[in-house]
Design an enzyme around this catalytic site. Structure first.
Site, PDB file in Angstrom:
ATOM      1  NE  ARG A   1     -18.813   7.146 -68.931  1.00 16.76           N
ATOM      2  CZ  ARG A   1     -18.909   5.823 -69.050  1.00 16.76           C
ATOM      3  NH1 ARG A   1     -17.831   5.106 -69.163  1.00 16.76           N
ATOM      4  NH2 ARG A   1     -20.083   5.215 -69.057  1.00 16.76           N
ATOM      5  CB  ILE A   2     -23.251  11.424 -66.586  1.00 13.89           C
ATOM      6  CG1 ILE A   2     -23.099  10.971 -68.052  1.00 13.89           C
ATOM      7  CG2 ILE A   2     -24.354  12.472 -66.445  1.00 13.89           C
ATOM      8  CD1 ILE A   2     -24.318  10.304 -68.660  1.00 13.89           C
TER       9      ILE A   2
ATOM     10  CB  SER B   1     -27.942  12.739 -75.442  1.00 20.15           C
ATOM     11  OG  SER B   1     -29.016  12.084 -76.103  1.00 20.15           O
TER      12      SER B   1
ATOM     13  CG  HIS C   1     -35.211  10.477 -72.848  1.00 19.66           C
ATOM     14  ND1 HIS C   1     -35.439   9.153 -72.560  1.00 19.66           N
ATOM     15  CD2 HIS C   1     -33.854  10.627 -72.805  1.00 19.66           C
ATOM     16  CE1 HIS C   1     -34.288   8.524 -72.368  1.00 19.66           C
ATOM     17  NE2 HIS C   1     -33.312   9.410 -72.511  1.00 19.66           N
ATOM     18  CB  ILE C   2     -34.288  16.856 -74.700  1.00 18.59           C
ATOM     19  CG1 ILE C   2     -34.525  17.686 -73.416  1.00 18.59           C
ATOM     20  CG2 ILE C   2     -35.570  16.706 -75.494  1.00 18.59           C
ATOM     21  CD1 ILE C   2     -34.721  19.171 -73.676  1.00 18.59           C
TER      22      ILE C   2
ATOM     23  N   PRO D   1     -17.624   2.453 -53.106  1.00 19.29           N
ATOM     24  CG  PRO D   1     -16.486   2.906 -51.138  1.00 19.29           C
ATOM     25  CD  PRO D   1     -17.199   1.813 -51.857  1.00 19.29           C
ATOM     26  NE  ARG D   2     -17.366   3.866 -60.178  1.00 16.55           N
ATOM     27  CZ  ARG D   2     -17.744   3.845 -61.452  1.00 16.55           C
ATOM     28  NH1 ARG D   2     -18.963   4.201 -61.778  1.00 16.55           N
ATOM     29  NH2 ARG D   2     -16.906   3.479 -62.397  1.00 16.55           N
TER      30      ARG D   2
ATOM     31  CG  ASP E   1     -34.246  14.529 -70.065  1.00 14.12           C
ATOM     32  OD1 ASP E   1     -34.989  15.225 -70.783  1.00 14.12           O
ATOM     33  OD2 ASP E   1     -33.346  13.805 -70.525  1.00 14.12           O
TER      34      ASP E   1
ATOM     35  N   GLY F   1     -27.462   4.237 -72.311  1.00 13.77           N
ATOM     36  CA  GLY F   1     -28.290   3.318 -71.519  1.00 13.77           C
ATOM     37  C   GLY F   1     -28.495   2.020 -72.289  1.00 13.77           C
TER      38      GLY F   1
HETATM   39  O1  LIG Z   1     -29.153   6.390 -72.959  1.00 16.72           O
HETATM   40  C1  LIG Z   1     -28.939   7.419 -73.580  1.00 16.72           C
HETATM   41  O2  LIG Z   1     -28.089   7.502 -74.470  1.00 16.72           O
HETATM   42  C2  LIG Z   1     -29.697   8.639 -73.271  1.00 16.72           C
HETATM   43  O3  LIG Z   1     -30.737   8.420 -72.418  1.00 16.72           O
HETATM   44  C3  LIG Z   1     -30.169   9.273 -74.558  1.00 16.72           C
HETATM   45  O4  LIG Z   1     -30.346  10.603 -74.284  1.00 16.72           O
END
Ligand SMILES: O=C(O)[C@H](O)CO
Length: 349
Positions: free
Chosen positions: A184-185, A317, A314-315, A208-209, A290, A105
């Site tokens: 991607r996520i 990653s 916020h976990i 659209p992708r 999250d 982000g």
């Molecule tokens: O932006 C990011 O990398 C995520 O929010 C961290 O977990």
């Protein structure tokens, strides 16, 4: 290097140390705003390319300290809690060439200001995709199958006899899963959910992708249709002026009563008052968050009072492997930026 110094005479040693310090002081100055995982620090140390100072703590560097420390730096390695804005860039001064954030982000970076000053920006996409997708699925299941409520009942004596509708939730089999912001996520989440026998994936985005959508056979729909059709809605978009507060009453009021809302992107995309209303009045069935506004979400926040809202700090990653990869990529981005080479993962400004 220490071993080599020990075998020399004291004078030779002193000369080498003095020379070492002189060489060090000509290296570009870098400020690392947080104790980042070891892989990234090793890369910076071993590069011999920079001299760096680090805020050696798990907690954020106070703003006043940060503004002092960045003065004269050519590079900054930061995390998502540091606002890299006009004030900070002014404090850093004209030497600043590269900012590297250990995050995918980048809503904490004033991109216009960075661009205007010709400062290069690195970030950490891809290396966290699997970890974030995994957590999103875990949060979705914890919310839809009411796992937090269930363990609480078991621990606190609420577990009586087996009851036919007690702690019933909603299952993924035969469901429609919506994705707001397909990247991607979003694809990685859908790939993990597919074996749960999801019937259909739908998504919306600014356009659209097809390359990504084809990977998961997802259909492009409008935001309204996404709200109306989704049994599970996963929010995966970046926080931008366009997406700020996009999940509001207008969206919740179109959703199904059985719908589960999951956000692992940024708290700012959600209007939390509207979400509270939607959850507390049964307009939607549950939410897993999250990310919130602010972070940390104060413990007295009304969302914590709701059984149908699961809140994580916020976990997404947060695995050792991923956080180390993020720190290594952030270090490599910074070093490449300072060498004037393309960064492994550079934001196009
Ligand atoms: O932006 C990011 O990398 C995520 O929010 C961290 O977990």
């Amino acid at each position: 290097m220490l071993v080599m110094w020990c075998s020399r005479t004291a004078l030779g040693r002193l000369q080498r140390i003095t020379g070492f310090h002189r060489a060090m002081s000509t290296l570009p100055k870098v400020y690392v705003t947080r104790k980042v995982p070891p892989d990234g620090l090793d890369i910076l140390r071993k590069s011999g390319q920079v001299q760096f100072e680090m805020w050696d703590s798990d907690d954020p560097v106070p703003r006043v300290e940060l503004l002092k420390k960045v003065k004269g730096c050519e590079g900054i390695l930061c995390v998502l809690t540091e606002k890299i804005d006009t004030q900070l860039l002014n404090a850093a001064g004209p030497n600043l060439k590269a900012v590297s954030t250990m995050s995918v982000g980048f809503d904490h970076l004033s991109l216009d200001e960075l661009k205007k000053r010709g400062i290069r920006v690195g970030y950490t996409p891809d290396v966290l995709t699997d970890c974030v997708a995994e957590l999103t699925v875990a949060l979705l299941l914890a919310t839809s199958r009411r796992l937090i409520e269930a363990t609480h009942e078991a621990k606190t004596g609420g577990w009586g006899t087996w009851r036919t509708l007690w702690l019933c939730g909603h299952e993924l089999a035969n469901s429609t899963v919506g994705i707001l912001g397909l990247g991607r996520i979003g694809v990685a989440i859908a790939e993990r959910l597919k074996p749960f026998k999801v019937k259909k994936f739908i998504y919306t985005d600014v356009a659209p992708r097809p390359e990504l959508a084809n990977m998961i056979e997802a259909e492009y729909v409008s935001l309204d249709e996404l709200a109306k059709q989704s049994d599970f809605l996963a929010i995966c978009c970046a926080l931008t002026p366009e997406t700020h507060g996009i999940c509001n009453w207008n969206l919740f009021s179109k959703m199904k009563k059985n719908a589960i809302f999951i956000n692992t992107s940024r708290g700012g995309v959600v209007n939390q008052e509207d979400l509270y209303e939607a959850l507390s009045t049964g307009l939607i069935a549950g939410a897993g968050l999250d990310v919130t506004t602010p972070e940390p979400l104060p413990t007295h926040h009304p969302l914590y009072t709701l059984k149908n809202c699961v809140i994580l700090p916020h976990i997404a990653s947060a695995s050792y492997m991923t956080r180390n990869s993020m720190s290594a990529l952030a270090a490599n981005n910074l070093l490449a930026g300072l060498r004037g080479e393309p960064m492994p993962k550079e934001l196009k400004l």
